[in-house]
Structures are given as C-alpha cells and as structure tokens.
Design an enzyme around this catalytic site. Structure first.
Site, PDB file in Angstrom:
ATOM      1  N   TYR A   1      -7.060   9.212  -2.207  1.00 23.77           N
ATOM      2  CA  TYR A   1      -5.883   8.472  -2.678  1.00 23.77           C
ATOM      3  C   TYR A   1      -6.065   8.051  -4.130  1.00 23.77           C
ATOM      4  O   TYR A   1      -5.164   8.231  -4.966  1.00 23.77           O
ATOM      5  CB  TYR A   1      -5.653   7.238  -1.801  1.00 23.77           C
ATOM      6  CG  TYR A   1      -4.606   6.301  -2.376  1.00 23.77           C
ATOM      7  CD1 TYR A   1      -3.259   6.632  -2.332  1.00 23.77           C
ATOM      8  CD2 TYR A   1      -4.974   5.090  -2.961  1.00 23.77           C
ATOM      9  CE1 TYR A   1      -2.302   5.786  -2.871  1.00 23.77           C
ATOM     10  CE2 TYR A   1      -4.029   4.240  -3.494  1.00 23.77           C
ATOM     11  CZ  TYR A   1      -2.690   4.592  -3.451  1.00 23.77           C
ATOM     12  OH  TYR A   1      -1.748   3.761  -3.987  1.00 23.77           O
TER      13      TYR A   1
ATOM     14  N   LYS B   1      -3.917   9.139  -7.580  1.00 22.06           N
ATOM     15  CA  LYS B   1      -3.269   8.213  -8.502  1.00 22.06           C
ATOM     16  C   LYS B   1      -3.776   8.381  -9.932  1.00 22.06           C
ATOM     17  O   LYS B   1      -3.029   8.191 -10.896  1.00 22.06           O
ATOM     18  CB  LYS B   1      -3.457   6.773  -8.018  1.00 22.06           C
ATOM     19  CG  LYS B   1      -2.550   6.415  -6.855  1.00 22.06           C
ATOM     20  CD  LYS B   1      -1.080   6.577  -7.248  1.00 22.06           C
ATOM     21  CE  LYS B   1      -0.118   6.175  -6.170  1.00 22.06           C
ATOM     22  NZ  LYS B   1       1.298   6.314  -6.599  1.00 22.06           N
TER      23      LYS B   1
ATOM     24  N   THR C   1       2.535  -4.194   0.103  1.00 24.87           N
ATOM     25  CA  THR C   1       3.611  -3.286   0.470  1.00 24.87           C
ATOM     26  C   THR C   1       3.418  -2.835   1.912  1.00 24.87           C
ATOM     27  O   THR C   1       2.449  -3.211   2.576  1.00 24.87           O
ATOM     28  CB  THR C   1       3.630  -2.039  -0.438  1.00 24.87           C
ATOM     29  OG1 THR C   1       2.501  -1.215  -0.108  1.00 24.87           O
ATOM     30  CG2 THR C   1       3.561  -2.439  -1.906  1.00 24.87           C
TER      31      THR C   1
END
Length: 310
Positions: free
Chosen positions: A179, A183, A216
């Site tokens: 991940y 990014k 989130t």
C-alpha cells in the site's frame, strides 16, 4: 512549510459551471470531496465501483445540497477495460472536464491479490488505474476551464522506497508495504504528470495532496488481520492520533479549488509530522519528488497499461 491561513471548506470558490469527476466518491474522503464540490455549485460525477453505493452517496449529498447536480457512473480501477469504457462514455457525453480528483484507494490486504490485468492489487488500483484514467480523460480535460488533476497521496509514502524492477511486489509482498509503495508511486505520478503537462504547454495542471492521519472507512481495514486485543488498542490509538474526515479532506479540496494553486504543488496537514492540522504546502519524499524516478515510473506505467498520452 507554508500554511494556508486556516483555510476551510467555507473558503471554496464558486464552482458553478464546472464539471468535476471524483473517483471513490461513495465514502470517506471522496464523499466529502464530492459533497463540498456539489455544495459549491459544481456538477459532480461520482465514479464508483459499486453504483448502488454510489446512489446512496448521491442521496446523502442531496440531503445537504438539494439542488446538487450529480451523476453516478461505474468505474472499476482494477480493470483497464472498465477504465477505458468509463472514460470513452464520459468523454462522449461531456464537452470538457474541469476537475479530476484521483481519490479512490485500496488499503492493506493480508494476502497478495491481483487486478484483472495481473497487477498487484494496490499498485494496479491506486496508481496504474488512475494513470490510465487520467490519460484517457486528458482530451476532455484539455477542453476544461482552468482544468486540474488532483492525485491523492498518503503520509505513509515517506516510509518506503519503490524498486521499479519489482513494482508488483512479487519478491517480498507485505500488504502494508505494498500500500505504501502504491502511494509513493501515486505521488511520483502526480508530480511527473505536471512536469509533462508543463512541457507540452497544456492548460491542465497536476497537483498532489495527502490527508495526514485521518479516520476514514479504510482505517478499520488496516487492523482486520490483527488479533482482537491488537485491534482494540490500534483503534483507540487511531482516535487519539488522527483527525476527522472533514478535516482530512481539506488538503485535496484546497488543491482542487483554491485560487492561486500552481501545478506541481503538494498539500497536506500543517502540524508536526503532517499528521493533522490546517492545510499547508508540504514536501514529497526524496524518491517521489525525483524527476528521474518519475520519468522511469512513467515509462513503466505506459508499458504496463498501454496508455501513452504525454
């Protein structure tokens, strides 16, 4: 670090007459972004993998902005065919696109998985899908009014490096690291995009933003593979060290709408460590900001996706 005078969503300029496309607009940062753009007058295309979820998001936006102009369209960033179909249909239906927010993201899987095109799922969804999407939409963006592309980075991109000889993490897969690498690649793509736009004399600018440490809908997924006690501790720590989604969305809203934004800028939270706080201009990691790495990554992305546009 240059702070943007405590800028908030109330400072978003009038967006009437502008068409915005927001990927992953059904939840989290994407939903807040779509809501604020619509609240300030933009017509917003909610580009989502699950259209039922997208329609629910549209209903929630209309609850706070009853006259919002919204359209839900299916987009699966883990499929180059879906990306192409989405872009072709949208380009045929609109005169131009004023804003593209590459917001959607997938985070931390406990096992290695692949997209329908054989890419490692984080890299394929978070970076390569958006690379292809932006390329396919560039013609429509060229016809937009003061058009912008905003790529969503993450603070965690600063904790890794990317080996272009193992872009798909075949040799040493770890979900968290994959991940973070995706990014970093997304950040480098956003900065290299603007370099190429400038060199081509394009009216489009490329900007990058990250939300710091924000709570989130992706946050709980980061802890799913841990034991019950570890999950509980991690969730408490997240509450104490992170900020709300509304606050975390401000850097990308600033990048998308604020007057005076220049291509190649990178925005994030102002507080120490860029974890939270008001909007500020921040710096990418050394590798993400390196033009030589950006150029090599671009070449690799073109070869992998078959999309060439600058």
């Amino acid at each position: 670090m240059s702070q943007m005078s405590h800028w908030t969503a109330k400072d978003i300029p009038d967006q009437r007459g502008r068409l915005a496309v927001v990927t992953g607009a059904n939840s989290g940062l994407g939903l807040v972004t779509a809501t604020e753009l619509a609240r300030h007058g933009a017509k917003v295309v909610l580009a989502v993998r699950n259209t039922d979820s997208g329609e629910q998001a549209a209903a929630s936006i209309r609850a706070v902005a009853p006259v919002a102009e919204l359209e839900v369209r299916k987009l699966d960033l883990a499929s180059l065919a879906s990306v192409r179909e989405f872009a072709e249909k949208l380009t045929a239906d609109v005169g131009g696109i004023d804003l593209l927010v590459n917001n959607a993201g997938l985070v931390i899987l406990d096992s290695r998985r692949e997209t329908s095109d054989g890419f490692e799922l984080h890299m394929g969804t978070n970076m390569l899908g958006h690379f292809a999407l932006t390329g396919h939409l560039l013609g429509a963006l060229d016809r937009g009014d003061a058009p912008r592309v905003v790529n969503l980075s993450s603070i965690v991109h600063k904790s890794v490096t990317v080996d272009l000889d193992d872009l798909m993490s075949d040799r040493d897969f770890d979900g968290s690291r994959a991940y973070r690498r995706s990014k970093l690649a997304t950040t480098a793509f956003g900065l290299e995009l603007d370099r190429r736009l400038r060199a081509a004399g394009s009216p489009v600018i490329g900007v990058v933003a990250h939300p710091g440490m924000t709570r989130t809908n992706l946050t709980p997924r980061a802890f799913e593979h841990r034991g019950a006690v570890a999950r509980a501790v991690a969730r408490v720590a997240a509450v104490l060290t992170t900020q709300s989604v509304d606050q975390g969305t401000l850097p990308q809203l600033y990048a998308a709408t604020a007057q005076g934004v220049r291509g190649g800028q990178f925005f994030g939270p102002a507080a120490r460590g860029e974890r939270r706080g008001h909007v500020a201009e921040v710096r990418p990691s050394e590798q993400a900001g390196d033009p030589a790495f950006g150029s090599r990554l671009w070449t690799a992305a073109e070869a992998l996706t078959g999309v060439s546009y600058l």
